[in-house]
Structures are given as structure tokens and as C-alpha cells.
Design a protein around this motif. Sequence first.
Motif, PDB file in Angstrom:
ATOM      1  N   SER A 131       3.636  16.676   4.214  1.00 20.12           N
ATOM      2  CA  SER A 131       5.032  16.242   4.281  1.00 20.12           C
ATOM      3  C   SER A 131       5.411  15.340   3.116  1.00 20.12           C
ATOM      4  O   SER A 131       6.532  15.417   2.599  1.00 20.12           O
ATOM      5  N   ASP A 132       4.489  14.483   2.682  1.00 15.77           N
ATOM      6  CA  ASP A 132       4.797  13.602   1.555  1.00 15.77           C
ATOM      7  C   ASP A 132       4.946  14.394   0.265  1.00 15.77           C
ATOM      8  O   ASP A 132       5.870  14.159  -0.528  1.00 15.77           O
ATOM      9  N   LEU A 133       4.057  15.342   0.027  1.00 18.32           N
ATOM     10  CA  LEU A 133       4.148  16.144  -1.193  1.00 18.32           C
ATOM     11  C   LEU A 133       5.452  16.938  -1.233  1.00 18.32           C
ATOM     12  O   LEU A 133       6.109  17.047  -2.270  1.00 18.32           O
ATOM     13  N   LEU A 134       5.833  17.501  -0.095  1.00 16.13           N
ATOM     14  CA  LEU A 134       7.098  18.227  -0.033  1.00 16.13           C
ATOM     15  C   LEU A 134       8.269  17.298  -0.325  1.00 16.13           C
ATOM     16  O   LEU A 134       9.193  17.660  -1.055  1.00 16.13           O
ATOM     17  N   ARG A 135       8.225  16.104   0.249  1.00 14.52           N
ATOM     18  CA  ARG A 135       9.317  15.147   0.033  1.00 14.52           C
ATOM     19  C   ARG A 135       9.365  14.690  -1.416  1.00 14.52           C
ATOM     20  O   ARG A 135      10.442  14.591  -2.006  1.00 14.52           O
ATOM     21  N   TRP A 136       8.195  14.426  -2.016  1.00 15.83           N
ATOM     22  CA  TRP A 136       8.172  13.986  -3.410  1.00 15.83           C
ATOM     23  C   TRP A 136       8.706  15.066  -4.345  1.00 15.83           C
ATOM     24  O   TRP A 136       9.403  14.770  -5.305  1.00 15.83           O
ATOM     25  N   GLN A 137       8.376  16.315  -4.062  1.00 12.64           N
ATOM     26  CA  GLN A 137       8.858  17.389  -4.922  1.00 12.64           C
ATOM     27  C   GLN A 137      10.370  17.559  -4.840  1.00 12.64           C
ATOM     28  O   GLN A 137      11.023  17.958  -5.803  1.00 12.64           O
ATOM     29  N   HIS A 194       0.836  -1.201   0.000  1.00 13.13           N
ATOM     30  CA  HIS A 194       0.000   0.000   0.000  1.00 13.13           C
ATOM     31  C   HIS A 194       0.872   1.252   0.000  1.00 13.13           C
ATOM     32  O   HIS A 194       0.652   2.188  -0.779  1.00 13.13           O
ATOM     33  N   GLY A 195       1.876   1.286   0.883  1.00 15.64           N
ATOM     34  CA  GLY A 195       2.761   2.445   0.956  1.00 15.64           C
ATOM     35  C   GLY A 195       3.540   2.656  -0.325  1.00 15.64           C
ATOM     36  O   GLY A 195       3.728   3.788  -0.777  1.00 15.64           O
ATOM     37  N   GLN A 196       3.999   1.555  -0.930  1.00 19.14           N
ATOM     38  CA  GLN A 196       4.750   1.659  -2.179  1.00 19.14           C
ATOM     39  C   GLN A 196       3.870   2.194  -3.304  1.00 19.14           C
ATOM     40  O   GLN A 196       4.325   2.967  -4.151  1.00 19.14           O
ATOM     41  N   ALA A 197       2.609   1.798  -3.309  1.00 15.79           N
ATOM     42  CA  ALA A 197       1.684   2.289  -4.335  1.00 15.79           C
ATOM     43  C   ALA A 197       1.434   3.782  -4.169  1.00 15.79           C
ATOM     44  O   ALA A 197       1.400   4.535  -5.149  1.00 15.79           O
ATOM     45  N   VAL A 198       1.264   4.220  -2.918  1.00 19.13           N
ATOM     46  CA  VAL A 198       1.082   5.652  -2.649  1.00 19.13           C
ATOM     47  C   VAL A 198       2.298   6.429  -3.126  1.00 19.13           C
ATOM     48  O   VAL A 198       2.176   7.469  -3.786  1.00 19.13           O
ATOM     49  N   GLU A 199       3.485   5.917  -2.795  1.00 13.41           N
ATOM     50  CA  GLU A 199       4.725   6.578  -3.204  1.00 13.41           C
ATOM     51  C   GLU A 199       4.830   6.703  -4.711  1.00 13.41           C
ATOM     52  O   GLU A 199       5.104   7.780  -5.249  1.00 13.41           O
ATOM     53  N   GLU A 200       4.622   5.596  -5.413  1.00 12.52           N
ATOM     54  CA  GLU A 200       4.809   5.592  -6.862  1.00 12.52           C
ATOM     55  C   GLU A 200       3.786   6.489  -7.560  1.00 12.52           C
ATOM     56  O   GLU A 200       4.146   7.305  -8.417  1.00 12.52           O
ATOM     57  N   ARG A 204      -6.954   1.016  -4.811  1.00  7.52           N
ATOM     58  CA  ARG A 204      -8.074   1.812  -4.310  1.00  7.52           C
ATOM     59  C   ARG A 204      -7.681   2.555  -3.025  1.00  7.52           C
ATOM     60  O   ARG A 204      -7.987   3.738  -2.869  1.00  7.52           O
ATOM     61  N   GLU A 205      -6.999   1.871  -2.112  1.00  6.43           N
ATOM     62  CA  GLU A 205      -6.583   2.512  -0.866  1.00  6.43           C
ATOM     63  C   GLU A 205      -5.521   3.577  -1.116  1.00  6.43           C
ATOM     64  O   GLU A 205      -5.511   4.632  -0.471  1.00  6.43           O
ATOM     65  N   ALA A 206      -4.618   3.320  -2.059  1.00  6.90           N
ATOM     66  CA  ALA A 206      -3.591   4.313  -2.395  1.00  6.90           C
ATOM     67  C   ALA A 206      -4.239   5.567  -2.968  1.00  6.90           C
ATOM     68  O   ALA A 206      -3.865   6.696  -2.623  1.00  6.90           O
ATOM     69  N   MET A 207      -5.228   5.386  -3.818  1.00  4.83           N
ATOM     70  CA  MET A 207      -5.911   6.526  -4.414  1.00  4.83           C
ATOM     71  C   MET A 207      -6.713   7.298  -3.363  1.00  4.83           C
ATOM     72  O   MET A 207      -6.835   8.525  -3.441  1.00  4.83           O
ATOM     73  N   ARG A 208      -7.227   6.576  -2.380  1.00  6.82           N
ATOM     74  CA  ARG A 208      -7.936   7.253  -1.291  1.00  6.82           C
ATOM     75  C   ARG A 208      -6.980   8.165  -0.521  1.00  6.82           C
ATOM     76  O   ARG A 208      -7.336   9.294  -0.174  1.00  6.82           O
ATOM     77  N   VAL A 209      -5.771   7.669  -0.255  1.00  9.30           N
ATOM     78  CA  VAL A 209      -4.780   8.481   0.444  1.00  9.30           C
ATOM     79  C   VAL A 209      -4.405   9.712  -0.380  1.00  9.30           C
ATOM     80  O   VAL A 209      -4.325  10.834   0.143  1.00  9.30           O
ATOM     81  N   LEU A 210      -4.187   9.521  -1.659  1.00  8.23           N
ATOM     82  CA  LEU A 210      -3.803  10.639  -2.525  1.00  8.23           C
ATOM     83  C   LEU A 210      -4.947  11.645  -2.662  1.00  8.23           C
ATOM     84  O   LEU A 210      -4.705  12.847  -2.792  1.00  8.23           O
TER      85      LEU A 210
END
Length: 251
Positions: A82-88, A10-16, A49-55
Motif C-alpha cells: 500500500s505504501d509503494l502504491l501511494r508513493w507512486q 521513524h515514519g517520516q524517515a520511511v516516507e522520505e 536503521r529502522e526506516a531502512m529495515r522497513v524499506l
Amino acid sequence: MVTHPPKGLHGQAVEELGRRIIRGDYPPGSVVDPVKFETELGVSKTVVREAMRVLASKGLLESKQKRGTTIRPRADWNLLDSDLLRWQGSSDPTDGFLEDLAEVRAIVEPAGARLAATRRTASDLDAMRHALDAMAAAGADADAMVEADLAFHRALLDAAHNELLSRMEVVIEAGLRVRDRIVHGARHFSDSIPVHQELLDAVEAGDPDAAVTAVESLLAQASHDLAAVREGTDGGDGDDVVTDTLPKETP
């Protein structure tokens, strides 16, 4: 607050998926195909589905009947997440992103230093000293230097004893991480320990003006080093140079 990428499928899907959206692989308004993601990522429908819910909770996606799931306009994104800042900042940050971070630091940290000089407690000073000692002990260990630097700046904001100001650490951390990742990837960079010591001394002395001056000097040095690296020149001078290697991404 130290942020780490989530683990598990789940976490990897959110990240990618999050990185793809931030990177601009899918323009705002484009339709997201969950089935395509399932195939590309090799995960189940439930994981996607859960990854998209998080996003969606971060303002990146929205779902509507008959339209499906689409990428929301950038203006709707929770850019302080924090995730958006890290991804950018984790891949190839744009000049605009770096400039935005530098401007926010220039607004927040002098104000935080001024308040810290008048409100700091003994435990606040201990935390700053401990972080500075860790910076000095890091030597050529770039990862340890980055973490100690982050700890120092978190302690500085905490010493202001303003809960809302302390929450700005998420932006400060993003700015420091991306700056340090770029600068430490160069052969040379300025020794920042002396100016951090000046800042600690000013806060300990209860001198707000000196604290502001010190933090502004620190930020100017950071900007100089970053600009020098991005222009392809050395950031340090003479004896005030430390040789280092690129720190790894925080696991």
C-alpha cells in the motif's frame, strides 16, 4: 482499508526515503549511505536503521556484507504494498503507472461486480447505499467525495464475499486516489453519481450482466475524465459537470 502516512520521526524517515527510491533518485544497484541520510533528515542512526529495515521488508533495499545496503531491482519491489502504491501516485505518476492501475481495475472490478450481484447481503447493500448517499452529500467537498467513492468501491468488492478479491482493494484505492486527485484538480469533471446508482441498482436486483455493464461504464467515464484532464480539456459536458478544487493529500 484506508492507508495513511506513518507519523513520528521513524515514519517520516520511511516516507522520505521511500519516496526518493520510488522517484528514482537512487538507481537500482546504488549503495545507500546511512550516515548521509542521518545528516539530511536530521535524525538519529537508530531512526535511519529502522526506516531502512522497513524499506527492506518492502523489497526496496538489501544489505550484504562488504557491499553494504543497496537499492534492489524494481522487479524485486513489492509493488502491491500500500505504501509503494501511494508513493507512486502521490506526486507526479507516470503514464505507465496510471495505465497499469486502469488495467487492473478493468480486470478486478467487473469480476467483483458480477459476484456481488449474486452474493450480496442486506448489509452489503446498506454499505453501498451509505457510500452513495455520502457521495451525493459531499457537494463541493472534494475530500469527502473521494472518501465516499473509495467506500463505495470497497463495499462492492466486499459484497463479492471473496477474501482474496477483497484484498485487491489496495490497488483499487490507489487507482481511485490518484485518478481523483488529478481529475478533481481540473475545473470540471463528470458527475459519476448516476452510474454508481446504476451499479448499485444492478447489484441489488441480482443482475450480474447489468452490474458488469454498469461498472464498465463507470470505468470508461473515469478513463475519459482522466484523459481529458491530462490532455488539458474539460472532462464533463453540459449539465453533467461539477466544479471542484484539488483535494488535499490524506493526512
